[in-house]
Scaffold this motif. Sequence first.
Motif, PDB file in Angstrom:
ATOM      1  N   VAL A  37       0.844  -1.196   0.000  1.00 35.57           N
ATOM      2  CA  VAL A  37       0.000   0.000   0.000  1.00 35.57           C
ATOM      3  C   VAL A  37       0.880   1.247   0.000  1.00 35.57           C
ATOM      4  O   VAL A  37       0.649   2.199  -0.764  1.00 35.57           O
ATOM      5  CB  VAL A  37      -0.961   0.002   1.216  1.00 35.57           C
ATOM      6  N   GLU A  38       1.898   1.235   0.848  1.00 37.28           N
ATOM      7  CA  GLU A  38       2.818   2.362   0.965  1.00 37.28           C
ATOM      8  C   GLU A  38       3.489   2.668  -0.387  1.00 37.28           C
ATOM      9  O   GLU A  38       3.524   3.829  -0.828  1.00 37.28           O
ATOM     10  CB  GLU A  38       3.864   2.017   2.022  1.00 37.28           C
ATOM     11  N   LYS A  39       3.988   1.632  -1.060  1.00 41.12           N
ATOM     12  CA  LYS A  39       4.638   1.823  -2.367  1.00 41.12           C
ATOM     13  C   LYS A  39       3.665   2.411  -3.387  1.00 41.12           C
ATOM     14  O   LYS A  39       4.031   3.287  -4.172  1.00 41.12           O
ATOM     15  CB  LYS A  39       5.194   0.498  -2.881  1.00 41.12           C
ATOM     16  N   ARG A  40       2.427   1.942  -3.374  1.00 40.20           N
ATOM     17  CA  ARG A  40       1.430   2.436  -4.323  1.00 40.20           C
ATOM     18  C   ARG A  40       1.082   3.894  -4.054  1.00 40.20           C
ATOM     19  O   ARG A  40       0.928   4.679  -5.002  1.00 40.20           O
ATOM     20  CB  ARG A  40       0.192   1.548  -4.287  1.00 40.20           C
ATOM     21  N   ILE A  41       0.963   4.273  -2.784  1.00 41.49           N
ATOM     22  CA  ILE A  41       0.667   5.673  -2.456  1.00 41.49           C
ATOM     23  C   ILE A  41       1.832   6.561  -2.853  1.00 41.49           C
ATOM     24  O   ILE A  41       1.638   7.616  -3.468  1.00 41.49           O
ATOM     25  CB  ILE A  41       0.334   5.832  -0.953  1.00 41.49           C
ATOM     26  N   VAL A  42       3.049   6.132  -2.519  1.00 41.80           N
ATOM     27  CA  VAL A  42       4.250   6.909  -2.863  1.00 41.80           C
ATOM     28  C   VAL A  42       4.352   7.093  -4.378  1.00 41.80           C
ATOM     29  O   VAL A  42       4.593   8.202  -4.866  1.00 41.80           O
ATOM     30  CB  VAL A  42       5.516   6.250  -2.278  1.00 41.80           C
TER      31      VAL A  42
END
Length: 159
Positions: A37-42
């Motif tokens: 999720v973090e990678k996708r938001i970034v």
Amino acid sequence: MLKFKIGKKKMSIGKRKGQTLYYAVQEEHPHTSWESVEKRIVSSTGISRADLRAVIIALTDIIEEEVGEGRSVDLADLGSIKAVGIGKMMDTFKEVTASTIKRAKMMFFFRGRLRDLPKKISYEVIKEEHVPHPKKAGKPGSEDTTPNPSKPGGGGVGI
């Protein structure tokens, strides 16, 4: 898509006593990790990973403080979060006190597209018998080895 297998339960009371009944049991679904999720938001926003983590920590602190003070927290298009307590049923007016209130639960109330999402989910029944996870199995010697397929719902989601 939610996937189900078929569970069974031998009825011990009622007009179907002794009969084995079958029902759909949701299988555990794949999990999306926080790292993903973090990678996708970034990647979709251009904010740094450190900034995202700082926002999440700050949001957690704000929710803890506000909900601890008895307020709900509005999270824009996501929805709102609050603590909800329910009182036990007492015989008399005088018996109702703070000690008769069950422990509060955190509830999230989705808004907009997320609230309507369950209407769009499809279902698939895989014609296989559900095998319960070992720690969810019934007591040794018990006929019922499936978890309870129905849990009371409501307007929000307990977390």
